[in-house]
Design an enzyme around this catalytic site. Structure first.
Site, PDB file in Angstrom:
ATOM      1  N   ASP A   1      -6.121   1.507  12.687  1.00 28.65           N
ATOM      2  CA  ASP A   1      -7.341   0.776  12.326  1.00 28.65           C
ATOM      3  C   ASP A   1      -8.279   0.622  13.512  1.00 28.65           C
ATOM      4  O   ASP A   1      -9.500   0.544  13.347  1.00 28.65           O
ATOM      5  CB  ASP A   1      -6.977  -0.583  11.728  1.00 28.65           C
ATOM      6  CG  ASP A   1      -6.310  -0.382  10.383  1.00 28.65           C
ATOM      7  OD1 ASP A   1      -5.081  -0.182  10.361  1.00 28.65           O
ATOM      8  OD2 ASP A   1      -7.025  -0.353   9.358  1.00 28.65           O
TER       9      ASP A   1
ATOM     10  N   GLN B   1       0.828  -1.218   0.000  1.00 26.17           N
ATOM     11  CA  GLN B   1       0.000   0.000   0.000  1.00 26.17           C
ATOM     12  C   GLN B   1       0.860   1.264   0.000  1.00 26.17           C
ATOM     13  O   GLN B   1       0.426   2.301  -0.505  1.00 26.17           O
ATOM     14  CB  GLN B   1      -0.908   0.022   1.238  1.00 26.17           C
ATOM     15  CG  GLN B   1      -2.019  -1.002   1.239  1.00 26.17           C
ATOM     16  CD  GLN B   1      -1.634  -2.263   1.983  1.00 26.17           C
ATOM     17  OE1 GLN B   1      -0.467  -2.657   1.976  1.00 26.17           O
ATOM     18  NE2 GLN B   1      -2.586  -2.918   2.606  1.00 26.17           N
TER      19      GLN B   1
HETATM   20  O1  MRU Z   1      -5.287  -3.572   5.092  1.00 23.75           O
HETATM   21  P1  MRU Z   1      -5.539  -2.123   4.859  1.00 23.75           P
HETATM   22  O2  MRU Z   1      -4.873  -1.586   3.635  1.00 23.75           O
HETATM   23  O3  MRU Z   1      -7.013  -1.783   4.910  1.00 23.75           O
HETATM   24  O4  MRU Z   1      -4.854  -1.400   6.099  1.00 23.75           O
HETATM   25  C1  MRU Z   1      -4.904  -0.009   6.204  1.00 23.75           C
HETATM   26  C2  MRU Z   1      -4.106   0.545   7.309  1.00 23.75           C
HETATM   27  O5  MRU Z   1      -3.531  -0.179   8.097  1.00 23.75           O
HETATM   28  C3  MRU Z   1      -4.089   2.040   7.462  1.00 23.75           C
HETATM   29  O6  MRU Z   1      -2.888   2.475   8.006  1.00 23.75           O
HETATM   30  C4  MRU Z   1      -5.223   2.438   8.411  1.00 23.75           C
HETATM   31  O7  MRU Z   1      -6.459   1.956   7.954  1.00 23.75           O
HETATM   32  C5  MRU Z   1      -5.313   3.881   8.593  1.00 23.75           C
HETATM   33  S1  MRU Z   1      -6.007   4.598   7.160  1.00 23.75           S
HETATM   34  C6  MRU Z   1      -6.478   6.133   7.351  1.00 23.75           C
END
Ligand code: MRU
Length: 317
Positions: free
Chosen positions: A212, A171
């Site tokens: 999260d 990501q």
């Molecule tokens: O697995 P993902 O891509 O949904 O994980 C996203 C994250 O860990 C982000 O750092 C988190 O959601 C914060 S986003 C504003």
């Protein structure tokens, strides 16, 4: 209410293709969340809110829709917050589409406020490390960790962002770098295991990440690899900030150990972009989040200001 169509940037194809995931089917909203066409806790929350509106337009039972959405990804709290918000609105007889729009607008406003508060602690010339994607793609707009970075840039501060590539789904390399490119913010993608090197050399002034799920004591879950960055930051005396809206705070939980950590498929580790990188027969483990204890956090950047972990106690939604 008829013919609701949900449109999302399909994050599986960035940075090379900007495709729109478009659906009129509730089941496909679940698919989009599970398969990470949409990802990032606040963005999943906003999608779930519209998912509830879509379900209602199809005369689906709201409780059943809520159950399906809650089962789509376990760790990010915004999803659960959004579903509860929608259930309350529906119970009160509010128009579900209007409620979903209100939810998404609130997320956008909260992220803007995070940027305006967080920008103040970014000094001109700062080199900032971030992990995963906590930008506009992961929210509704602005981002969480990327919001203060955006506003510092808009104010003319010269900043540089170190972007952890963020295996296994990349990501950072794919999405955060794409957003920073769009904004013209100076940055470099680094291998996940390079951050300690740059910290020790004195090349990182601050770490800023999203979250999260944050418990009432400030322990928080974020993308796998966040914990080790927090430990390295403390060892190297570098401030470590967590940016998140109040929708990410789960005050029903006290400790990080109570957070359910999603474990995804082995293929995400054994392959990159669908190409195998490991010997046939090798297994993998793939926890996609980890928990960082609150004592590693310098401050939580929220729409209500920058809070120490002790100040979290005073805050309630
Ligand atoms: O697995 P993902 O891509 O949904 O994980 C996203 C994250 O860990 C982000 O750092 C988190 O959601 C914060 S986003 C504003």
């Amino acid at each position: 209410m008829e013919n609701l169509t949900l449109k999302l940037i399909d994050q599986r194809f960035l940075p090379h293709e900007l495709k729109i995931f478009e659906t009129t089917e509730f089941e496909e909203v679940i698919f989009a969340i599970k398969n990470m066409a949409v990802r990032g806790s606040p963005a999943i929350g906003a999608t779930a809110a519209y998912g509830m509106a879509l379900a209602s337009s199809q005369k689906m039972n709201a409780k059943q829709a809520a159950k399906a959405l809650r089962g789509s990804r376990p760790t990010g709290y915004d999803l659960f917050f959004a579903v509860d918000f929608m259930l309350t609105a529906i119970e009160k007889g509010e128009d579900p589409l209007k409620a979903a729009k209100k939810y998404a607008e609130e997320v956008e406003n909260r992220c803007k406020a995070i940027g305006l508060h967080g920008e103040k602690i970014i000094e001109d010339g700062f080199r900032i490390l971030t992990h995963c994607n906590a930008g506009a793609l992961a929210t509704v707009d602005y981002g969480t960790a990327l919001s203060p970075i955006r506003f510092a840039h808009y104010k003319g501060k010269k900043i540089f962002v170190y972007v952890d590539e963020t295996r296994p789904k990349l990501q950072g390399a794919k999405l955060t770098a794409w957003e920073l490119n769009q904004e013209g913010i100076d940055h470099a993608i680094i291998a996940d295991n390079a951050a300690g090197h740059f910290m020790r050399k004195g090349e990182i002034d601050m770490v800023m990440v999203g979250a999260d799920r944050i418990t009432s004591t400030g322990d928080f879950a974020n993308k796998i690899g966040t914990y080790e960055k927090a430990v390295l930051a403390k060892e190297n005396k570098i401030p470590f900030y967590v940016a998140a809206p109040m929708n990410t705070f789960d005050f029903s939980l006290k400790n990080g150990e109570d957070i359910v950590i999603e474990e995804r498929s082995e293929e995400e580790v054994l392959e990159i972009n669908g190409h195998s990188i490991a010997p046939k027969g090798s297994r993998a483990r793939n926890p996609v989040f980890d928990v960082t204890p609150s004592n590693y956090v310098t401050g939580f950047i929220t729409e209500r200001g920058i809070l120490s972990r002790k100040e979290l106690k005073k805050v309630r939604k």
